[in-house]
Design a protein around this motif. Structure first.
Motif, PDB file in Angstrom:
ATOM      1  N   LEU A   2      -4.700  -4.662 -17.703  1.00 44.86           N
ATOM      2  CA  LEU A   2      -5.421  -3.411 -17.512  1.00 44.86           C
ATOM      3  C   LEU A   2      -5.231  -2.956 -16.070  1.00 44.86           C
ATOM      4  O   LEU A   2      -5.535  -3.698 -15.125  1.00 44.86           O
ATOM      5  CB  LEU A   2      -6.898  -3.609 -17.822  1.00 44.86           C
ATOM      6  N   SER A   3      -4.724  -1.737 -15.874  1.00 46.70           N
ATOM      7  CA  SER A   3      -4.477  -1.226 -14.528  1.00 46.70           C
ATOM      8  C   SER A   3      -4.801   0.260 -14.474  1.00 46.70           C
ATOM      9  O   SER A   3      -4.880   0.943 -15.497  1.00 46.70           O
ATOM     10  CB  SER A   3      -3.029  -1.470 -14.110  1.00 46.70           C
ATOM     11  N   GLU A   9       0.930   5.026  -7.294  1.00 47.05           N
ATOM     12  CA  GLU A   9       0.457   3.665  -7.047  1.00 47.05           C
ATOM     13  C   GLU A   9      -0.274   3.154  -8.280  1.00 47.05           C
ATOM     14  O   GLU A   9      -1.020   3.888  -8.924  1.00 47.05           O
ATOM     15  CB  GLU A   9      -0.488   3.644  -5.836  1.00 47.05           C
ATOM     16  N   SER A  10      -0.054   1.886  -8.608  1.00 46.81           N
ATOM     17  CA  SER A  10      -0.714   1.263  -9.747  1.00 46.81           C
ATOM     18  C   SER A  10      -1.430   0.016  -9.259  1.00 46.81           C
ATOM     19  O   SER A  10      -0.851  -0.801  -8.529  1.00 46.81           O
ATOM     20  CB  SER A  10       0.303   0.899 -10.830  1.00 46.81           C
ATOM     21  N   LYS A  68     -11.770   6.978  -6.546  1.00 50.42           N
ATOM     22  CA  LYS A  68     -10.913   6.417  -5.503  1.00 50.42           C
ATOM     23  C   LYS A  68      -9.443   6.697  -5.785  1.00 50.42           C
ATOM     24  O   LYS A  68      -8.651   6.875  -4.850  1.00 50.42           O
ATOM     25  CB  LYS A  68     -11.161   4.910  -5.427  1.00 50.42           C
ATOM     26  N   TYR A  69      -9.089   6.762  -7.059  1.00 47.63           N
ATOM     27  CA  TYR A  69      -7.691   6.995  -7.438  1.00 47.63           C
ATOM     28  C   TYR A  69      -7.453   8.414  -7.956  1.00 47.63           C
ATOM     29  O   TYR A  69      -6.452   8.689  -8.616  1.00 47.63           O
ATOM     30  CB  TYR A  69      -7.252   5.972  -8.487  1.00 47.63           C
TER      31      TYR A  69
END
Length: 355
Positions: A2-3, A9-10, A68-69
């Protein structure tokens, strides 16, 4: 695994309660997931006294992670009875995977379907849910995900065989059959590919390997499809076709018209037939396999045929079959002594699966 990715970016999530919450919502994307189910995903059967408040705190932590992402915070909606995460093929690989599978299955064109299925499988990053600490998801949801994945791989191998690329697909089929021995279709596909590549002995060895594994692990035999395939390969009538089977048989010179002696004999008329030709035919059919020291391994199918023939003849119990006596010509050809040598053990003492 899970990412979360923002395009450039990952980041693989650390095992945590928010990760378990996110996995449960993603596996049920665009559907309402009940509060009770989410609590059991996160805490198991030991839900805290303030379970709803604790769940809400996990949702807030997850929304902060999304922020944040650069992922919109309203992806997770609070709805009556639970929560819902909205996603599409651009935001969730699982949705994209299923769309590609559906498109592939609907094409009806092998090359196009193969391309779409391979594109779908490229999205997977096993091991699945390895960083998700939830016994419930691993017990109830992971097997369903794995089944979707295995069905797609199975279909890819079917298409490779259908398109005649059995040699190119052998390495992938081989490793997959080894990794999933209980998924018998993979072993069946491996046997088909090996047989079509002219490697019949290896195809039969794969059947014996799986049979031994299943007997030790579960106390069962391979399924009927595998048993039929083994018999078809032994008879030279497998999916590779009659032409391929004929090409694999030892070549036997055709008798000259009007020839005298055993090479010109007519088996249908009961006349004698050259023993070397009989031996070649049995070896070519896979019923006999030449072993060391002039011995021959007898397949169980030949034993069955011999017993049945003896029973039809006089009703008496049939003796164990031995290798056919080698005529002088065959003995000279193989360098092995004939069966009249009393010191040479016959094939009857060998089990059909002995190496």
């Amino acid at each position: 695994m899970l990412s979360v990715a923002d395009g450039s970016e990952s980041v693989v999530l650390q095992p945590s309660r928010p990760a378990a919450l996110l996995a449960a919502l993603l596996l049920n994307a665009n559907s309402v997931v009940s509060v009770d189910f989410l609590q059991r995903v996160i805490w198991g059967e030991e839900t805290p006294a303030q379970g709803k408040s604790a769940l809400h705190s996990c949702v807030l932590r997850l929304r902060r992670l999304f922020g944040k992402y650069g992922i919109a915070g309203n992806m997770i909606e609070a709805v009556p009875g639970g929560y819902r995460l909205t996603a599409d093929a651009d935001t969730l690989d699982l949705v994209r995977f299923r769309e590609l599978l559906d498109a592939g299955y609907a094409t009806g064109e092998p090359e196009a379907e193969l391309r779409l299925l391979r594109e779908a499988l490229a999205l997977w990053r096993p091991p699945l849910l390895a960083n998700v600490p939830s016994d419930l998801l691993h017990r109830d949801e992971l097997p369903k995900l794995q089944e979707e994945w295995l069905r797609a791989i199975e279909r890819v191998f079917d298409l490779e065989l259908e398109c005649g690329r059995h040699r190119e697909a052998l390495a992938d089929i081989w490793s997959t059959a080894r990794a999933y021995p209980l998924h018998e279709r993979f072993t069946e596909q491996l046997m088909e590919a090996l047989d079509r590549a002219g490697r019949r002995a290896e195809a039969l060895a794969e059947y014996r390997r799986l049979k031994s594994y299943l007997a030790q692990a579960l106390g069962v035999d391979p399924g009927s499809a595998l048993q039929r395939l083994e018999l078809a390969i032994l008879r030279g009538r497998s999916a590779g076709g009659q032409e391929a089977a004929a090409a694999r048989r030892p070549s036997v010179p055709a008798p000259a018209p009007g020839a005298d002696g055993p090479h010109g004999a007519d088996p249908a008329a009961g006349e004698p037939v050259d023993g070397g030709r009989v031996l070649d035919a049995l070896v070519g059919a896979g019923l006999l396999e030449e072993g060391p020291h002039g011995l021959y391994r007898v397949h169980e199918l030949l034993r069955v045929f011999t017993r049945a023939a003896a029973a039809r003849g006089d009703g008496a119990p049939a003796p164990e079959p031995s290798a056919p006596p080698l005529p002088a010509s065959a003995s000279a050809r193989t360098g092995h002594p004939t069966s009249t040598d009393p010191q040479r053990p016959g094939a009857a003492g060998l089990h059909p699966t002995e190496a």
